[in-house]
Design a protein around this motif. Structure first.
Motif, short mmCIF file in Angstrom:
data_model
loop_
_atom_site.label_atom_id
_atom_site.label_comp_id
_atom_site.label_asym_id
_atom_site.label_seq_id
_atom_site.Cartn_x
_atom_site.Cartn_y
_atom_site.Cartn_z
N THR A 184 -89.74 -36.73 66.28
CA THR A 184 -88.48 -36.41 66.46
C THR A 184 -88.09 -35.62 65.40
N PRO A 185 -88.37 -34.17 65.66
CA PRO A 185 -88.01 -33.19 64.66
C PRO A 185 -86.62 -33.41 64.26
N PRO A 186 -86.40 -33.42 63.00
CA PRO A 186 -84.95 -33.34 62.48
C PRO A 186 -84.32 -32.24 62.54
N GLN A 187 -82.88 -32.18 62.85
CA GLN A 187 -82.14 -30.96 62.88
C GLN A 187 -81.85 -30.32 61.58
N THR A 188 -81.57 -29.43 61.15
CA THR A 188 -81.19 -28.95 59.94
C THR A 188 -79.99 -27.93 60.28
N TRP A 189 -79.22 -27.71 59.28
CA TRP A 189 -77.79 -26.92 59.19
C TRP A 189 -77.70 -26.31 57.86
N ASP A 190 -76.85 -25.25 57.92
CA ASP A 190 -76.69 -24.07 56.83
C ASP A 190 -75.50 -24.99 56.16
N ALA A 191 -75.83 -25.70 55.00
CA ALA A 191 -75.03 -26.54 54.38
C ALA A 191 -74.52 -25.99 52.97
N THR A 192 -74.69 -24.52 52.70
CA THR A 192 -74.42 -23.90 51.49
C THR A 192 -72.96 -24.13 51.01
N GLU A 193 -71.94 -23.99 51.94
CA GLU A 193 -70.63 -23.94 51.63
C GLU A 193 -70.23 -25.47 51.06
N ALA A 194 -70.81 -26.41 51.81
CA ALA A 194 -70.57 -27.72 51.52
C ALA A 194 -71.29 -28.24 50.35
N VAL A 195 -72.45 -27.59 49.93
CA VAL A 195 -73.20 -28.20 48.80
C VAL A 195 -72.26 -27.58 47.76
N ARG A 196 -71.84 -26.26 47.67
CA ARG A 196 -70.81 -25.81 46.61
C ARG A 196 -69.79 -26.68 46.28
N LYS A 197 -69.05 -27.14 47.33
CA LYS A 197 -67.96 -27.92 47.22
C LYS A 197 -68.31 -29.13 46.28
N ALA A 198 -69.46 -29.60 46.98
CA ALA A 198 -69.69 -31.05 46.52
C ALA A 198 -70.34 -30.76 44.66
N LEU A 199 -70.96 -29.92 44.32
CA LEU A 199 -71.48 -29.31 43.19
C LEU A 199 -70.45 -29.14 42.36
N THR A 229 -77.87 -30.24 37.64
CA THR A 229 -78.96 -29.92 36.98
C THR A 229 -78.87 -28.43 36.62
N GLU A 230 -79.96 -27.76 35.94
CA GLU A 230 -79.99 -26.35 35.91
C GLU A 230 -80.33 -25.66 37.14
N SER A 231 -80.94 -26.34 38.16
CA SER A 231 -81.52 -25.54 39.30
C SER A 231 -80.18 -25.41 40.15
N CYS A 232 -79.18 -25.92 39.94
CA CYS A 232 -78.07 -25.74 40.82
C CYS A 232 -77.28 -24.45 40.82
N ARG A 233 -77.39 -23.77 39.35
CA ARG A 233 -76.60 -22.50 38.91
C ARG A 233 -76.86 -21.51 40.02
N PRO A 234 -78.03 -21.37 40.80
CA PRO A 234 -78.00 -20.16 41.68
C PRO A 234 -77.28 -20.47 42.80
N ILE A 235 -77.02 -21.63 43.49
CA ILE A 235 -76.15 -21.93 44.59
C ILE A 235 -74.61 -21.78 44.03
N LEU A 236 -74.18 -22.35 42.98
CA LEU A 236 -72.63 -22.08 42.43
C LEU A 236 -72.46 -20.67 42.10
N ARG A 237 -73.40 -19.86 42.09
CA ARG A 237 -73.09 -18.30 41.85
C ARG A 237 -73.43 -17.70 42.99
N GLY A 238 -73.82 -18.24 44.13
CA GLY A 238 -73.54 -17.42 45.36
C GLY A 238 -75.12 -16.87 45.69
N GLU A 239 -76.01 -17.12 44.64
CA GLU A 239 -77.20 -16.39 44.98
C GLU A 239 -78.36 -17.13 46.00
#
Length: 603
Positions: free
Chosen positions: A398-413, A488-498
């Motif tokens: 049952t292959p899982p569905q995925t979604w572009d969660a970029t904006e939601a992730v930025r809000k959460a972070l 964590t350090e790895s979230c910086r590119p997400i917050l910078r929109g990269e």
């Protein structure tokens, strides 16, 4: 000396070796050391039992499983093997008899607990005896920070020093590269030939689901698929073990608890019932299961997250040893991660150990949140390779569905950052969704720019986002406090929109592909069923007479072969898989009589 092939056929009743068994056997017979990694059910025990019978002297098996030694020895004696054990359960006269048999060359195999082996008295005894080999079973117990660590195993390097001419074999079903290296170093097996047999257990269907009323999920799984079959349910705490066993009993299941806090007598009774009775569900901590030979365990369910892929693989491997379909179900949530990290932070290990444990937990989390084949990643962790997706795990079926969660992730972070990186999932979700509860108001978090910016997602959807961010390493959990989320350090590119982020979409109403509930013997034709049941009844009667579990008499695989071949003579019965000379002599007449009676009725 008999040949390995003769021993395989006439003692154990098998007509050919599997995989690398023959090479391992010949290595030990030749007097060389070996390290054997072989999956549960792959036939590890034959790798040292046959050389012990082929070489002069007694094979010494070092086993941590005092509770199971008697069963193992009884099973060997049913095969005509002269076997014994030495551990703390024996009365002094029985100890003396066993020691005398060893010195007189009257034992083929002797099982010894590690704490007894390292005693000066035992070592003096072994120096006086002729020894065929040392087999160190469950060798992963030597890994100092492993999931089944046993301190007495750390002193087993003395075997190399005290008995340099006696070949040694270390065996385990599960060891990642780090554990493998530790086994070699601590047991001084640098010169040993290594046999890394494939880790794949294709008959096990792996399923991992996020917790959503775990009791309801477990009950649905058991009632829909395994209503009257044997299985193991693992829990992290003793209290949860007892509560779950009591609840399952109330739901009509034959459920028993097992953990280190129960009295030895009750643990032994429950374990014996699990091995001997049909359809028992054992609810346990990880204290249960190592060395369990029961072939027809149809499922292993985890109600809490294991702390590593190594532990998960070891525990799930107790299902389906007979090669028939089995299921490994894991239910987990972010609260499991918080609990495990808090346990790690208070452990006695040094910082290097804690970092290693953290890496293992992160790998386990990664396995949980996969959108690709779970088996490929599981095997890759152990250095094994599966070229194509397995087709028998939940993400394949049952292959899982995925979604572009970029904006939601930025809000959460951003919300985690603006609330001070010291609050847990529930509070972060409350702020994102604009809750007016007292804690949000008291902290002044209703004044933040992130307050109420996440109303488009439900509470469960936000929890799924945060859980996956922890699993992916974008967020960490404060293990020393109250489970607060930290960037964590790895979230910086997400917050910078990269960087964009795709997450799996949790659809809680979707059921994973499940096997329909059916009897394990449902594939047996109706015309054959009366004989099948008669063979099982014969086996059950003999098992009760000999005081052993039914599978010690014959496995289901052997009964199926009898059903297919319908042997009428001793010679024909000896051609059935699993029937050796001793079992033919002890049980052959009973089974031949059953088959002949049915043949007479049919003619």
């Amino acid at each position: 000396m008999q040949t390995p092939q003769d021993i395989l056929q006439h003692v154990f009743g098998y007509h050919q070796f599997r995989g690398q068994q023959e090479t391992i056997v010949n290595t030990l017979i030749g007097g060389h050391d070996a390290l054997v990694l072989m999956p549960t059910g792959g036939g590890k025990s034959l790798c040292y039992q046959i050389p012990a019978l082929a070489r002069p002297g007694t094979g010494i098996v070092v086993s941590p499983l005092i509770a199971l030694m008697q069963d193992q020895v009884t099973a060997l004696r049913e095969l005509g093997v002269r076997a014994g054990f030495l551990n703390s359960t024996l009365a002094w006269p029985d100890v003396q008899d066993t020691e005398r048999a060893l010195l007189n060359g009257e034992l083929d195999l002797l099982y010894i607990a590690p704490e007894r082996l390292i005693q000066t008295r035992t070592l003096d005894l072994l120096h006086q005896a002729e020894l065929a080999l040392f087999a160190i079973d469950e060798a992963h117990c030597v890994a100092q920070w492993g999931h089944d660590f046993r301190a007495d195993y750390l002193r087993l390097d003395l075997l190399h020093n005290e008995f340099p001419q006696v070949p040694r074999v270390a065996l385990t079903a599960t060891a990642d590269m780090r554990t493998r290296e530790e086994i070699i170093e601590r047991l001084q097996l640098q010169e040993a030939q290594q046999f890394i047999v494939g880790f794949d257990r294709p008959n096990i269907q792996y399923r991992i689901q996020q917790k959503d009323n775990p009791r309801r999920q477990l009950l649905s799984f058991l009632k829909d698929e395994y209503p009257q079959q044997a299985g193991i349910v693992y829990c992290l705490s003793r209290k949860k073990v007892e509560q779950t066993a009591e609840w399952l009993s109330g739901e009509g299941f034959n459920a028993l608890p097992y953990h280190a806090g129960l009295s030895p007598r009750l643990r032994e009774t429950n374990q014996s019932r699990f091995l001997r009775e049909d359809g028992v569900v054992m609810v346990a901590t990880i204290a249960f299961g190592m060395g369990i030979d029961k072939p027809d365990v149809r499922f292993v369910a985890h109600l809490d997250l294991p702390k590593s892929i190594e532990a998960y693989y070891q525990e799930t491997g107790r299902a389906g040893r007979d090669g028939q379909p089995a299921t490994a179900l894991l239910l987990y949530g972010l609260e499991d991660v918080v609990k495990l990290r808090q346990m790690m932070s208070t452990s006695e290990g040094n910082e290097q150990f804690k970092r290693g444990e953290q890496q293992r937990l992160n790998a386990m989390l990664g396995l949980c949140e996969l959108t690709s084949c779970r088996r490929q990643v599981l095997l890759r962790y152990f250095g094994d390779q599966l070229d194509e997706p397995c087709g028998n795990c939940d993400t394949c079926l049952t292959p899982p569905q995925t979604w572009d969660a970029t904006e939601a992730v930025r809000k959460a972070l951003s919300c985690v950052y603006r609330t001070g990186q010291r609050f847990g999932v529930t509070h972060i979700v409350d702020v994102l969704r604009g809750s007016g509860n007292e804690k949000v108001i008291t902290q002044g978090h209703n004044q933040l720019s992130t307050y109420g910016i996440g109303k488009e997602l439900t509470v469960d959807e936000w929890k799924a986002v945060l859980r996956q961010l922890v699993a992916a390493g974008y967020l960490d959990v404060d293990a020393e406090g109250f489970g607060g989320l930290q960037l964590t350090e790895s979230c910086r590119p997400i917050l910078r929109g990269e960087q964009r982020v795709n997450l799996r979409r949790d659809i809680r109403t979707r059921k994973p592909t499940a096997r329909a509930a059916r009897r394990p013997d449902a594939d047996i034709a109706e015309v054959d069923r009366p004989l099948w049941e008669a063979l099982r009844a014969c086996r059950r009667r003999l098992a009760e007479e000999h005081g052993v579990p039914p599978y010690v008499i014959f496995h289901d695989v052997t009964l199926r072969d009898m059903l297919e071949q319908r042997p009428h003579t001793a010679t024909e019965l000896l051609a059935v898989s699993g029937v050796g000379d001793s079992k033919l002599e002890r049980f052959g007449a009973d089974f031949l009589e059953v088959i002949q009676d049915f043949s007479a009725l049919a003619s």
